[in-house]
Design a protein around this motif. Structure first.
Motif, PDB file in Angstrom:
ATOM      1  N   PRO A 189       0.797  -1.238   0.000  1.00 33.64           N
ATOM      2  CA  PRO A 189       0.000   0.000   0.000  1.00 33.64           C
ATOM      3  C   PRO A 189       0.823   1.278   0.000  1.00 33.64           C
ATOM      4  O   PRO A 189       0.270   2.363   0.190  1.00 33.64           O
ATOM      5  N   TRP A 190       2.130   1.193  -0.221  1.00 34.81           N
ATOM      6  CA  TRP A 190       2.998   2.353  -0.007  1.00 34.81           C
ATOM      7  C   TRP A 190       3.219   3.138  -1.295  1.00 34.81           C
ATOM      8  O   TRP A 190       3.077   2.619  -2.409  1.00 34.81           O
ATOM      9  N   PRO A 191       3.614   4.408  -1.173  1.00 40.34           N
ATOM     10  CA  PRO A 191       3.929   5.218  -2.356  1.00 40.34           C
ATOM     11  C   PRO A 191       5.089   4.623  -3.151  1.00 40.34           C
ATOM     12  O   PRO A 191       5.959   3.949  -2.589  1.00 40.34           O
ATOM     13  N   THR A 192       5.082   4.877  -4.456  1.00 42.08           N
ATOM     14  CA  THR A 192       6.110   4.319  -5.326  1.00 42.08           C
ATOM     15  C   THR A 192       6.875   5.430  -6.042  1.00 42.08           C
ATOM     16  O   THR A 192       6.329   6.487  -6.351  1.00 42.08           O
ATOM     17  N   ALA A 193       8.146   5.147  -6.317  1.00 43.68           N
ATOM     18  CA  ALA A 193       8.979   6.098  -7.053  1.00 43.68           C
ATOM     19  C   ALA A 193       8.480   6.268  -8.480  1.00 43.68           C
ATOM     20  O   ALA A 193       8.571   7.363  -9.053  1.00 43.68           O
ATOM     21  N   LEU A 194       7.942   5.190  -9.059  1.00 45.08           N
ATOM     22  CA  LEU A 194       7.454   5.251 -10.433  1.00 45.08           C
ATOM     23  C   LEU A 194       6.313   6.253 -10.571  1.00 45.08           C
ATOM     24  O   LEU A 194       6.273   7.043 -11.517  1.00 45.08           O
ATOM     25  N   PHE A 195       5.379   6.228  -9.620  1.00 40.98           N
ATOM     26  CA  PHE A 195       4.264   7.183  -9.684  1.00 40.98           C
ATOM     27  C   PHE A 195       4.774   8.611  -9.587  1.00 40.98           C
ATOM     28  O   PHE A 195       4.353   9.483 -10.347  1.00 40.98           O
ATOM     29  N   ARG A 196       5.676   8.862  -8.666  1.00 42.90           N
ATOM     30  CA  ARG A 196       6.184  10.225  -8.500  1.00 42.90           C
ATOM     31  C   ARG A 196       6.889  10.696  -9.777  1.00 42.90           C
ATOM     32  O   ARG A 196       6.653  11.820 -10.247  1.00 42.90           O
ATOM     33  N   GLU A 197       7.724   9.853 -10.352  1.00 41.83           N
ATOM     34  CA  GLU A 197       8.456  10.234 -11.558  1.00 41.83           C
ATOM     35  C   GLU A 197       7.495  10.517 -12.708  1.00 41.83           C
ATOM     36  O   GLU A 197       7.627  11.533 -13.408  1.00 41.83           O
TER      37      GLU A 197
END
Length: 358
Positions: free
Chosen positions: A261-269
């Motif tokens: 359920p955690w934030p991902t680097a891919l989404f941020r990028e």
């Protein structure tokens, strides 16, 4: 301590069920341990009458929008805050095809789709190759802040146990339930994805999905409306204990397959890249949030008392539409508890009577 109704969870569902019961003078107790990454806490707070790339009217939009407007006004009056504001969504078309789709759908949905006027003012803020349309009216609230206000109200009224619900402490009987030293006539689970693991409801066709968003500071963008171009930019005035009209929520995703359920680097990028291609002014990422929504296979909620265990109920499965569906179905469940009124067949737990049979 005794109560007529125990409510597990104080997200949007638990908040609205407890509000309607409070308005009726009904005795209740909410059990909830605050979780900052719950779906209700990190939601954008937008009630949008039109959804998707095909610009379809959302389910029951004609009823939900005016009901939600009045419900949030009533809740705000109790709390002494403005719980929701009416706004519109400035839809920046990402392609010529979307522009054509909007023009084609506008005569079908004249109450919600409108031509954009005076769009030259947005040239300083956005790249807008294919023009704009307006979706509205929409409602905007700050779910996390609103839930915190209601939590403080419940604490002051001695109607909240601020703890993690302990399944082992629950004792079920034919006509009452006991939780620790509390005896109640019924227990209603409003605890989001946790309900998937409850023995009474683990056969229901949940279909959880994960959403992510960035919390931004954009200094010069007017916070007077919602902006949309694939992703949504939503005024989000309260971040980390401070208030500002420079804060925005940018998202969101709808992932049916996810590892955690955690934030991902891919989404941020990916999202930062989209924003740089859309916004002409600089922005700063303040935080990144993610949560798992309790959606359902049918995209219809689970509402009502268990068909075989009448002391156990559920208010859940609102998916991405919790801000609009929770007030409506919270009221229906409250009226069912108080007056025996029926629940909409599309949402009633009764439709799963055979599936839930012991």
């Amino acid at each position: 301590m005794d109560a007529d109704t125990l409510i597990v969870g104080q997200g949007l569902c638990g908040t609205w069920l407890s509000f309607w019961l409070q308005q009726a003078g009904h005795s209740f107790l909410v059990i909830d341990a605050f979780a900052e990454n719950s779906a209700s806490q990190v939601a954008s707070g937008v009630i949008n009458p039109v959804t998707g790339r095909v610009l379809a009217k959302t389910w029951m939009a004609d009823n939900l929008l005016p009901f939600a407007r009045d419900a949030y006004r009533r809740l705000g009056n109790v709390l002494g805050v403005q719980a929701a504001t009416e706004t519109d969504i400035l839809h920046c078309f990402p392609s010529r095809q979307m522009q054509e789709t909007f023009a084609r759908k506008q005569p079908e949905l004249p109450a919600y789709l409108h031509p954009a006027t005076g769009t030259d003012r947005w040239n300083d803020y956005f790249y807008q190759e294919h023009g704009w349309g307006v979706i509205g009216p929409a409602l905007l609230l700050q779910p996390g802040t609103l839930l915190q206000h209601w939590r403080q109200y419940l604490l002051a009224e001695n109607r909240l146990l601020p703890e993690v619900f302990d399944e082992q402490a629950l004792v079920m009987n034919d006509d009452y339930v006991r939780y620790r030293n509390v005896i109640a006539r019924r227990i209603i689970f409003c605890d989001g994805i946790s309900a998937m693991d409850r023995p009474y409801f683990n056969r229901l066709p949940f279909s959880p999905n994960k959403g992510e968003a960035l919390l931004l500071e954009v200094e010069t963008l007017p916070a007077e409306r919602i902006y949309k171009k694939g992703i949504s930019l939503v005024p989000f005035r309260h971040i980390h204990g401070s208030d500002s009209d420079r804060y925005f929520w940018a998202g969101s995703t709808y992932e049916n397959r996810f590892a955690d359920p955690w934030p991902t680097a891919l989404f941020r990028e990916r999202t930062e890249m989209q924003l740089k291609q859309w916004l002409k002014m600089p922005f700063r990422v303040l935080d990144q949030v993610a949560a798992v929504r309790p959606a359902t296979v049918e995209r219809r909620p689970f509402v009502g008392m268990h068909p075989w265990f009448p002391c156990v109920g559920l208010l859940n499965g609102m998916g991405t539409k919790g801000c609009s569906l929770a007030p409506w179905f919270g009221r229906q469940l409250a009226d069912h508890i108080l007056h025996g009124e029926s629940i909409q067949p599309e949402a009633s737990l009764a439709r799963f009577s055979r599936l839930l049979q012991p």
